[in-house]
Design an enzyme around this catalytic site. Structure first.
Site, PDB file in Angstrom:
ATOM      1  N   SER A 141      33.156  40.420  56.778  1.00  0.00           N
ATOM      2  CA  SER A 141      33.268  39.013  57.191  1.00  0.00           C
ATOM      3  C   SER A 141      33.564  38.168  55.958  1.00  0.00           C
ATOM      4  O   SER A 141      32.660  37.673  55.301  1.00  0.00           O
ATOM      5  CB  SER A 141      31.942  38.571  57.829  1.00  0.00           C
ATOM      6  OG  SER A 141      31.754  39.266  59.034  1.00  0.00           O
ATOM      7  N   LEU A 142      34.846  38.024  55.658  1.00  0.00           N
ATOM      8  CA  LEU A 142      35.241  37.320  54.434  1.00  0.00           C
ATOM      9  C   LEU A 142      35.173  35.808  54.644  1.00  0.00           C
ATOM     10  O   LEU A 142      34.457  35.100  53.948  1.00  0.00           O
ATOM     11  CB  LEU A 142      36.657  37.761  54.037  1.00  0.00           C
ATOM     12  CG  LEU A 142      37.058  37.450  52.610  1.00  0.00           C
ATOM     13  CD1 LEU A 142      36.211  38.216  51.607  1.00  0.00           C
ATOM     14  CD2 LEU A 142      38.532  37.775  52.391  1.00  0.00           C
ATOM     15  N   HIS A 143      35.976  35.315  55.554  1.00  0.00           N
ATOM     16  CA  HIS A 143      35.916  33.936  56.060  1.00  0.00           C
ATOM     17  C   HIS A 143      36.282  32.832  55.072  1.00  0.00           C
ATOM     18  O   HIS A 143      36.448  31.679  55.482  1.00  0.00           O
ATOM     19  CB  HIS A 143      34.537  33.613  56.648  1.00  0.00           C
ATOM     20  CG  HIS A 143      34.116  34.514  57.759  1.00  0.00           C
ATOM     21  ND1 HIS A 143      34.966  34.909  58.761  1.00  0.00           N
ATOM     22  CD2 HIS A 143      32.934  35.120  58.032  1.00  0.00           C
ATOM     23  CE1 HIS A 143      34.321  35.707  59.601  1.00  0.00           C
ATOM     24  NE2 HIS A 143      33.094  35.859  59.171  1.00  0.00           N
TER      25      HIS A 143
ATOM     26  N   CYS B 119      27.661  30.681  62.861  1.00  0.00           N
ATOM     27  CA  CYS B 119      27.202  31.761  63.758  1.00  0.00           C
ATOM     28  C   CYS B 119      25.924  31.352  64.478  1.00  0.00           C
ATOM     29  O   CYS B 119      24.951  30.961  63.844  1.00  0.00           O
ATOM     30  CB  CYS B 119      26.968  33.032  62.944  1.00  0.00           C
ATOM     31  SG  CYS B 119      26.242  34.366  63.904  1.00  0.00           S
TER      32      CYS B 119
ATOM     33  N   CYS C 294      30.172  46.170  71.848  1.00  0.00           N
ATOM     34  CA  CYS C 294      29.697  45.427  70.684  1.00  0.00           C
ATOM     35  C   CYS C 294      28.168  45.568  70.648  1.00  0.00           C
ATOM     36  O   CYS C 294      27.472  45.098  71.545  1.00  0.00           O
ATOM     37  CB  CYS C 294      30.141  43.972  70.830  1.00  0.00           C
ATOM     38  SG  CYS C 294      29.654  42.949  69.465  1.00  0.00           S
TER      39      CYS C 294
ATOM     40  N   CYS D 268      32.327  36.378  69.866  1.00  0.00           N
ATOM     41  CA  CYS D 268      31.799  36.526  68.497  1.00  0.00           C
ATOM     42  C   CYS D 268      30.986  35.313  68.115  1.00  0.00           C
ATOM     43  O   CYS D 268      31.444  34.186  68.223  1.00  0.00           O
ATOM     44  CB  CYS D 268      32.942  36.580  67.487  1.00  0.00           C
ATOM     45  SG  CYS D 268      33.949  37.992  67.565  1.00  0.00           S
TER      46      CYS D 268
ATOM     47  N   GLY E 160      22.790  40.434  64.341  1.00  0.00           N
ATOM     48  CA  GLY E 160      22.188  41.026  63.159  1.00  0.00           C
ATOM     49  C   GLY E 160      23.168  41.538  62.126  1.00  0.00           C
ATOM     50  O   GLY E 160      24.368  41.666  62.382  1.00  0.00           O
ATOM     51  N   GLU E 161      22.629  41.831  60.941  1.00  0.00           N
ATOM     52  CA  GLU E 161      23.413  42.374  59.834  1.00  0.00           C
ATOM     53  C   GLU E 161      23.089  43.868  59.742  1.00  0.00           C
ATOM     54  O   GLU E 161      22.009  44.265  59.290  1.00  0.00           O
ATOM     55  CB  GLU E 161      23.040  41.625  58.546  1.00  0.00           C
ATOM     56  CG  GLU E 161      23.541  42.263  57.263  1.00  0.00           C
ATOM     57  CD  GLU E 161      25.023  42.621  57.270  1.00  0.00           C
ATOM     58  OE1 GLU E 161      25.861  41.729  57.455  1.00  0.00           O
ATOM     59  OE2 GLU E 161      25.341  43.815  57.107  1.00  0.00           O
TER      60      GLU E 161
ATOM     61  N   CYS F 201      18.713  37.375  62.809  1.00  0.00           N
ATOM     62  CA  CYS F 201      19.394  37.745  61.561  1.00  0.00           C
ATOM     63  C   CYS F 201      18.726  36.999  60.418  1.00  0.00           C
ATOM     64  O   CYS F 201      18.341  35.849  60.575  1.00  0.00           O
ATOM     65  CB  CYS F 201      20.879  37.354  61.648  1.00  0.00           C
ATOM     66  SG  CYS F 201      21.872  37.984  60.284  1.00  0.00           S
TER      67      CYS F 201
ATOM     68  N   CYS G 123      24.900  32.389  58.350  1.00  0.00           N
ATOM     69  CA  CYS G 123      26.280  31.934  58.283  1.00  0.00           C
ATOM     70  C   CYS G 123      26.371  30.706  59.186  1.00  0.00           C
ATOM     71  O   CYS G 123      25.904  30.737  60.330  1.00  0.00           O
ATOM     72  CB  CYS G 123      27.206  33.045  58.738  1.00  0.00           C
ATOM     73  SG  CYS G 123      26.933  34.547  57.770  1.00  0.00           S
TER      74      CYS G 123
ATOM     75  N   GLU H 229      21.142  41.503  72.751  1.00  0.00           N
ATOM     76  CA  GLU H 229      22.285  41.548  73.655  1.00  0.00           C
ATOM     77  C   GLU H 229      23.294  42.606  73.253  1.00  0.00           C
ATOM     78  O   GLU H 229      23.421  42.943  72.082  1.00  0.00           O
ATOM     79  CB  GLU H 229      22.975  40.172  73.650  1.00  0.00           C
ATOM     80  CG  GLU H 229      22.103  39.099  74.265  1.00  0.00           C
ATOM     81  CD  GLU H 229      22.685  37.684  74.182  1.00  0.00           C
ATOM     82  OE1 GLU H 229      22.564  36.949  75.164  1.00  0.00           O
ATOM     83  OE2 GLU H 229      23.239  37.324  73.136  1.00  0.00           O
TER      84      GLU H 229
ATOM     85  N   ASN I  68      34.372  30.317  67.764  1.00  0.00           N
ATOM     86  CA  ASN I  68      33.784  30.147  69.099  1.00  0.00           C
ATOM     87  C   ASN I  68      32.655  29.132  69.013  1.00  0.00           C
ATOM     88  O   ASN I  68      31.691  29.347  68.282  1.00  0.00           O
ATOM     89  CB  ASN I  68      33.243  31.482  69.606  1.00  0.00           C
ATOM     90  CG  ASN I  68      34.363  32.462  69.893  1.00  0.00           C
ATOM     91  OD1 ASN I  68      35.309  32.152  70.607  1.00  0.00           O
ATOM     92  ND2 ASN I  68      34.294  33.645  69.300  1.00  0.00           N
TER      93      ASN I  68
ATOM     94  N   SER J 257      30.577  46.041  60.900  1.00  0.00           N
ATOM     95  CA  SER J 257      30.927  44.763  60.272  1.00  0.00           C
ATOM     96  C   SER J 257      29.766  44.262  59.427  1.00  0.00           C
ATOM     97  O   SER J 257      28.625  44.206  59.889  1.00  0.00           O
ATOM     98  CB  SER J 257      31.256  43.733  61.358  1.00  0.00           C
ATOM     99  OG  SER J 257      31.488  42.474  60.774  1.00  0.00           O
TER     100      SER J 257
HETATM  101  N1  SAH Z   1      26.401  40.397  60.828  1.00  0.00           N
HETATM  102  C1  SAH Z   1      27.653  41.071  60.801  1.00  0.00           C
HETATM  103  C2  SAH Z   1      28.120  41.501  62.172  1.00  0.00           C
HETATM  104  C3  SAH Z   1      27.882  40.572  63.341  1.00  0.00           C
HETATM  105  S1  SAH Z   1      28.874  39.158  63.487  1.00  0.00           S
HETATM  106  C4  SAH Z   1      28.690  40.215  60.123  1.00  0.00           C
HETATM  107  O1  SAH Z   1      28.421  39.062  59.844  1.00  0.00           O
HETATM  108  O2  SAH Z   1      29.756  40.730  59.825  1.00  0.00           O
HETATM  109  C5  SAH Z   1      30.477  39.720  64.030  1.00  0.00           C
HETATM  110  C6  SAH Z   1      31.636  38.809  63.576  1.00  0.00           C
HETATM  111  O3  SAH Z   1      31.644  37.563  64.294  1.00  0.00           O
HETATM  112  C7  SAH Z   1      31.536  38.436  62.098  1.00  0.00           C
HETATM  113  O4  SAH Z   1      32.792  38.524  61.469  1.00  0.00           O
HETATM  114  C8  SAH Z   1      31.087  37.005  62.183  1.00  0.00           C
HETATM  115  O5  SAH Z   1      31.354  36.320  61.010  1.00  0.00           O
HETATM  116  C9  SAH Z   1      31.843  36.508  63.381  1.00  0.00           C
HETATM  117  N2  SAH Z   1      31.329  35.242  63.919  1.00  0.00           N
HETATM  118  C10 SAH Z   1      30.073  34.772  63.856  1.00  0.00           C
HETATM  119  N3  SAH Z   1      29.990  33.572  64.472  1.00  0.00           N
HETATM  120  C11 SAH Z   1      31.208  33.278  64.952  1.00  0.00           C
HETATM  121  C12 SAH Z   1      31.742  32.177  65.711  1.00  0.00           C
HETATM  122  N4  SAH Z   1      30.970  31.184  66.113  1.00  0.00           N
HETATM  123  N5  SAH Z   1      33.042  32.222  66.038  1.00  0.00           N
HETATM  124  C13 SAH Z   1      33.812  33.279  65.660  1.00  0.00           C
HETATM  125  N6  SAH Z   1      33.372  34.332  64.968  1.00  0.00           N
HETATM  126  C14 SAH Z   1      32.086  34.350  64.597  1.00  0.00           C
HETATM  127 FE1  SF4 Z   2      24.042  37.227  60.632  1.00  0.00          FE
HETATM  128 FE2  SF4 Z   2      26.591  38.121  60.902  1.00  0.00          FE
HETATM  129 FE3  SF4 Z   2      25.792  35.857  62.125  1.00  0.00          FE
HETATM  130 FE4  SF4 Z   2      26.074  35.918  59.459  1.00  0.00          FE
HETATM  131  S1  SF4 Z   2      27.719  36.183  61.004  1.00  0.00           S
HETATM  132  S2  SF4 Z   2      24.350  35.016  60.590  1.00  0.00           S
HETATM  133  S3  SF4 Z   2      25.377  37.984  58.990  1.00  0.00           S
HETATM  134  S4  SF4 Z   2      25.025  37.913  62.540  1.00  0.00           S
END
Ligand code: SAH
Ligand code: SF4
Length: 438
Positions: A289-291, A165, A151, A411, A235-236, A158, A162, A138, A368, A267
């Site tokens: 993506s620190l989180h 995600c 985006c 996201c 994806g990463e 992936c 996480c 997508e 989200n 990212s």
């Molecule tokens: N794989 C890479 C880039 C894709 S994700 C990464 O992890 O950085 C893009 C961003 O969306 C990342 O910061 C990810 O942590 C965030 N993200 C993933 N799932 C999410 C969700 N359900 N709600 C909000 N942000 C989310």
């Molecule tokens: Fe993969 Fe990024 Fe989602 Fe983590 S947040 S599972 S690295 S796409």
């Protein structure tokens, strides 16, 4: 896990499998028949999408042109292909009329196939795309008053998982090729009608479900809809480093798509060994993506943390080539209720960013939701308080407005329906991935 997992890297390469760096190393993914970035087509013609000028020249030479002619034609075709968005050799007007059918017999300029185009009530658009070997991925376009952000996806699925995600609940199907990555940007320009005048491809705009006139009112004062790119789709990106780099080179090339590296952000979840290369070889803005600010919480929600820990990650950010106060690193922080959203988390975030003297900005992302997700979004009041604490610590911490939630384009909501799985299967996959992580 796939049965190819125990094939050693050398054997994988010999068998035409592509090793993917990651926590399961190596993880070969079948890529039938791709040689030097060229995917064979049934009609025997070669798709030039995704190839650099030098490779195009080589192919022209292999097809029978002498070296000088091959170089000249490659230069012309490259310009038409990436700078003007032309897909038909017949429209390449500075190439001799007799030469055009010769090219068309041997080569094509492709685009990713569009399976579905969706429009959100907030103007966000999502396209479901399909690779030639029938995998879905997508891309999302997010229009704002002063910018338009595309985006872009780097992988189908992936390898990481996480926990918040949706993409993380998919298996990695495979890395996207250079053509499939740069093709997303080109498709967006087709759909938005943004190639330099006279080169618009109405057929593709129609395929994308857009009327030619539909977007006229959306143009910003400088006339551009697509101004920024974020590698934040599925994806990463740093686990598909070479293809992402080569695709972004075509995007940044002045004679290619000509988008400034300052308008591109990559990212990563924190693939430390590739971060320096990213700065050196691509030079785009970095988002991390620190989180979470403690080992325990980050281990849980961003499991790559078990391999590349928090403090090492922050050190790698401090060392990121090109980071400065003018080009800050973005730290993404998803707001999860009662998980990572306390006042002390906010204070610890400030402490850590200061400890490493990072030119940082924090992006707070309201979580989200997706079906079966194990978390809830923090309350708006909590997010506001968290943002205020970080801001009082001297670091900007805007809250990102969720976009395109109604079409699952926000996201972390990207997940192709072809790969939809039951909750039980998701749990099983998560356990399996974590076991592999050790
Ligand atoms: N794989 C890479 C880039 C894709 S994700 C990464 O992890 O950085 C893009 C961003 O969306 C990342 O910061 C990810 O942590 C965030 N993200 C993933 N799932 C999410 C969700 N359900 N709600 C909000 N942000 C989310
Ligand atoms: Fe993969 Fe990024 Fe989602 Fe983590 S947040 S599972 S690295 S796409």
């Amino acid at each position: 896990m796939s049965q190819t997992n125990d094939i050693p890297a050398g054997a994988a390469a010999a068998a035409g499998l592509m090793p993917i760096p990651g926590h399961i190393e190596p993880m070969p993914v079948p890529r039938p028949g791709i040689v030097d970035g060229v995917t064979p087509r049934e009609d025997g013609r070669i798709d030039l999408l995704g190839l650099p000028k030098k490779r195009i020249a080589e192919l022209f030479e292999n097809a029978g042109l002498d070296m000088k002619a091959a170089k000249l034609r490659a230069k012309q075709v490259y310009h038409w292909l990436y700078h003007r968005g032309v897909t038909e050799f017949e429209a390449m007007t500075d190439i001799a009329k007799t030469m055009r059918p010769w090219l068309a017999e041997r080569f094509v300029v492709g685009r990713p196939e569009i399976v579905e185009a969706q429009h959100s009530s907030d103007g966000t658009r999502k396209w479901l795309l399909r690779t030639a070997d029938a995998h879905d991925y997508e891309m999302v376009f997010i229009p704002d008053a002063d910018r338009g952000t595309l985006c872009v996806s780097s992988q189908v699925g992936c390898t990481l998982n996480c926990r918040f995600c949706h993409t993380g609940t998919m298996r990695l199907v495979r890395n996207l090729t250079v053509g499939e990555i740069v093709g997303q940007v080109m498709l967006a320009r087709d759909a938005l009608g943004e190639w330099p005048k006279g080169a618009g491809d109405v057929r593709l705009a129609t395929m994308a479900g857009l009327d030619e006139d539909e977007d006229e009112g959306d143009y910003t004062s400088d006339g551009r809809l697509l101004t920024n790119i974020v590698m934040m789709g599925m994806g990463e990106p740093l686990y598909n480093f070479d293809n992402v780099r080569d695709a972004l080179k075509l995007v940044m090339d002045g004679d290619g798509l000509a988008l400034s590296k300052r308008r591109i952000t990559l990212s990563t979840s924190g693939v430390i060994p590739q971060m320096e290369r990213c700065g050196q070889e691509i030079g785009v803005n970095l988002a991390v993506s620190l989180h979470a600010v403690t080992k325990d919480v980050r281990d849980e929600i961003v499991p790559i943390n078990k391999k590349y820990g928090l403090e090492d990650l922050l050190q790698a950010c401090a060392d990121y080539p090109g980071a400065s106060n003018a080009r800050r690193i973005t730290f993404e922080y998803v707001m999860l209720k009662d998980k990572n959203d306390s006042d002390s988390d906010a204070r610890e975030l400030v402490r850590l960013l200061k400890k490493y003297d990072l030119p940082a900005k924090v992006n707070l992302i309201p979580f989200n939701p997706w079906p079966g997700a194990p978390y809830e979004c923090s309350t708006p009041e909590r997010i506001r308080t968290f943002s205020d604490i970080v801001f009082q610590g001297g670091i900007s911490a805007p809250v990102r407005t969720p976009r395109g939630r109604d079409i699952d384009a926000a996201c972390g909501q990207l997940k192709t329906s072809a790969e939809k799985k039951s909750r039980a299967e998701i749990d099983r996959l998560l356990a399996e991935k974590e076991a592999a992580l050790g």
